[in-house]
Design a protein around this motif. Structure first.
Motif: not given
Length: 326
Positions: A143-151
């Motif tokens: 979930m954290g990596l997905l947030m970074i990717l979207v950012g």
């Protein structure tokens, strides 16, 4: 004396953390500001590793004189690590990282660097760890990596959408991403070979000193490489060698190691998660770059993604400690 040392340890850890965050933030601000003066990206890299070499290589030589049992290393004794490890670490952690990062500052805003370099580093490091180290991630880290990717997409994706309309921002964004991937490769090499941070920093400095520095010097002297060193005042050259070399390479390398020893990797990552928003705000304040809505959203997602990933690890370690004590 023992009680004094024990009492001062928290202060030492805090000072190391503050120094690390300051140097990482200053790197982005100073590197971008440097593009507005005389030097090229190649010039800055040259001064960076002249400054770092002037400190680390004599220090390693002195250590070997004091302790003859230390390994001979490689590159004529300049590196404390074996030849193949020095080459791999130096190529990704020094040569490629610097070439991509410093060149990127000439094309794209430094606010983008805040998101796409330190902000996206956990993403690329985790993905490479899965591929090469067999690491497995839980749902919270994904979930954290997905947030970074979207950012990242909120910032870099916006410039890529306008790539065919002209401009160079998208080029700089790709270079920033490439530099983060390069540093992630270096991090994986360091983890695989269990490298001490100070020895690794000395090794990548030795690699650059033995390869890039002489090639650049000959190329600049013969005119094959476009160098602006002769046009820059001496105090600018001295500042670059001190700030980029001694500061960004030597000091931050040592203080980051001390911070890791005091706080551990999870808390250290949580503390350094302030670098993306802090460096972006400093760039806006000192260099006058625009703070757009997509940049703000990207920073929030990247910072939140880093915290989500490490917060789960911290909570899990606390729960394990409580079960062990109970």
């Amino acid at each position: 004396m023992t009680s004094f040392s024990s009492a001062s340890r928290p202060l030492h850890g805090l000072l190391a953390a503050l120094a690390t965050i300051t140097m990482w933030t200053a790197f982005i601000v100073v590197a971008k500001a440097s593009t507005q003066h005389h030097l090229t990206a190649y010039d800055i890299i040259f001064m960076r590793y002249l400054g770092a070499s002037a400190v680390l290589l004599p220090w390693w030589w002195w250590r070997k004189q004091q302790n003859p049992q230390l390994p001979k290393g490689s590159f004529g004794g300049l590196s404390p690590l074996p030849f193949h490890v020095t080459v791999m670490a130096g190529f990704f952690g020094s040569f490629m990282y610097c070439m991509l990062a410093y060149t990127g500052f000439f094309f794209a805003p430094a606010t983008h660097a805040s998101v796409l370099m330190p902000g996206s580093l956990p993403l690329w490091t985790a993905l490479l760890a899965i591929l090469f180290l067999g690491e497995r991630l839980n749902a919270w880290r994904w979930m954290g990596l997905l947030m970074i990717l979207v950012g990242d997409l909120m910032v870099g994706g916006a410039s890529l959408l306008h790539a065919f309309e002209g401009g160079t921002v998208w080029v700089g964004d790709l270079l920033y991403i490439g530099s983060a991937i390069s540093w992630a490769c270096y991090s994986i090499i360091a983890r695989k070979h269990q490298l001490d941070a100070v020895n690794a920093t000395t090794a990548i400095t030795a690699f650059t000193f033995a390869t890039y520095v002489p090639v650049y010097a000959i190329g600049a002297y013969t005119g094959f490489i476009d160098s602006h060193l002769g046009q820059a005042p001496w105090f600018e050259l001295l500042f670059q060698s001190l700030m980029q070399g001694v500061g960004s390479v030597v000091i931050s390398g040592i203080t980051y190691t001390l911070m890791l020893k005091h706080y551990g990797p999870v808390k250290s990552t949580m503390m350094t998660s302030v670098v993306p928003p802090l460096s972006a705000l400093c760039v806006v304040w000192f260099l006058g770059e625009a703070f757009t809505w997509n940049l703000g959203v990207g920073l929030a997602l990247v910072t939140g993604g880093i915290l989500v990933g490490v917060a789960y690890q911290w909570l899990a370690s606390q729960a394990k400690a409580m079960r062990s004590s109970g």
